[in-house]
Design an enzyme around this catalytic site. Sequence first.
Site, mmCIF file in Angstrom:
data_model
loop_
_atom_site.group_PDB
_atom_site.id
_atom_site.type_symbol
_atom_site.label_atom_id
_atom_site.label_comp_id
_atom_site.label_asym_id
_atom_site.label_seq_id
_atom_site.Cartn_x
_atom_site.Cartn_y
_atom_site.Cartn_z
ATOM 1 N N CYS A 128 0.856 -1.186 0.000
ATOM 2 C CA CYS A 128 0.000 0.000 0.000
ATOM 3 C C CYS A 128 0.892 1.236 0.000
ATOM 4 C CB CYS A 128 -0.911 -0.010 1.219
ATOM 5 S SG CYS A 128 -1.895 1.501 1.423
ATOM 6 N N CYS A 131 0.297 3.235 3.629
ATOM 7 C CA CYS A 131 0.786 2.767 4.928
ATOM 8 C C CYS A 131 1.877 1.708 4.839
ATOM 9 C CB CYS A 131 -0.381 2.213 5.755
ATOM 10 S SG CYS A 131 -1.088 0.668 5.101
ATOM 11 N N CYS A 174 -7.301 -1.002 1.316
ATOM 12 C CA CYS A 174 -6.297 -1.573 2.213
ATOM 13 C C CYS A 174 -6.945 -1.820 3.568
ATOM 14 C CB CYS A 174 -5.118 -0.613 2.346
ATOM 15 S SG CYS A 174 -3.912 -1.084 3.605
ATOM 16 N N CYS A 177 -5.242 0.579 6.500
ATOM 17 C CA CYS A 177 -5.413 2.033 6.570
ATOM 18 C C CYS A 177 -6.668 2.540 5.882
ATOM 19 C CB CYS A 177 -4.194 2.746 6.004
ATOM 20 S SG CYS A 177 -4.037 2.650 4.201
ATOM 21 N N CYS A 199 -8.736 -4.611 -10.090
ATOM 22 C CA CYS A 199 -8.330 -3.489 -10.938
ATOM 23 C C CYS A 199 -7.845 -2.377 -10.012
ATOM 24 C CB CYS A 199 -9.523 -3.035 -11.772
ATOM 25 S SG CYS A 199 -9.148 -1.722 -12.947
#
Length: 212
Positions: A128, A131, A174, A177, A199
């Site tokens: 991510c 984070c 995510c 976060c 996607c």
Amino acid sequence: MTGFANNILKTSPFSSTKTILAAAKPTFSRLLSPLPDSFNKTRFRVSPPKLITNSVSVSVFAGSVSWKSRTCRARFIAMAAPGSLQKPEEDWRAILSPEQFRILRQKGTEYPGTGEYDKFYEEGVYNCAGCGTPLYRSTTKFNSGCGWPAFYEGLPGAINRTPDPDGRRIEITCAACGGHLGHVFKGEGFPTPTNERHCVNSISLKFFPANS
């Protein structure tokens, strides 16, 4: 792991990597229990190890942990607990670029075919961008031709799914976060094990090569 804390030889401030040597011959079960306090909320996915003997090193880099010795390499992917990295939006605005904030926090979309990872197929892990939590392995990435990076599955527990308000699509975020990644689609007929296409906006991701 007894005495490991006293045997730290070096810590690199640039790669956040710690190397530890142990003269004992620990078993794999001893290596897994007592990790530092900072890992108390971390979950691990472990690939089966071989016998570990003699010196052992521990490396921590970009959300992953590796144990290495002359006879074994046991690889971990470390993931933060769901919802553990939430911040006020003003904090996100301070640490993200304007475009990252628009997509990760305001659920925007980058233009198709413009993302850094659209046609990128190096070996490694995609974290991510907000984070740093590991989200996808490169082995699950495939060419869908849609103009955005496509994956057929994420790392276990790393991604949340939420129906869009109009009920037409499933948003993926995510789990640590809440950062917006993109959308997931099923049943499109791609020859993948899950028949799914995640996607994902390139700007929502940060790639780390396998050799890092």
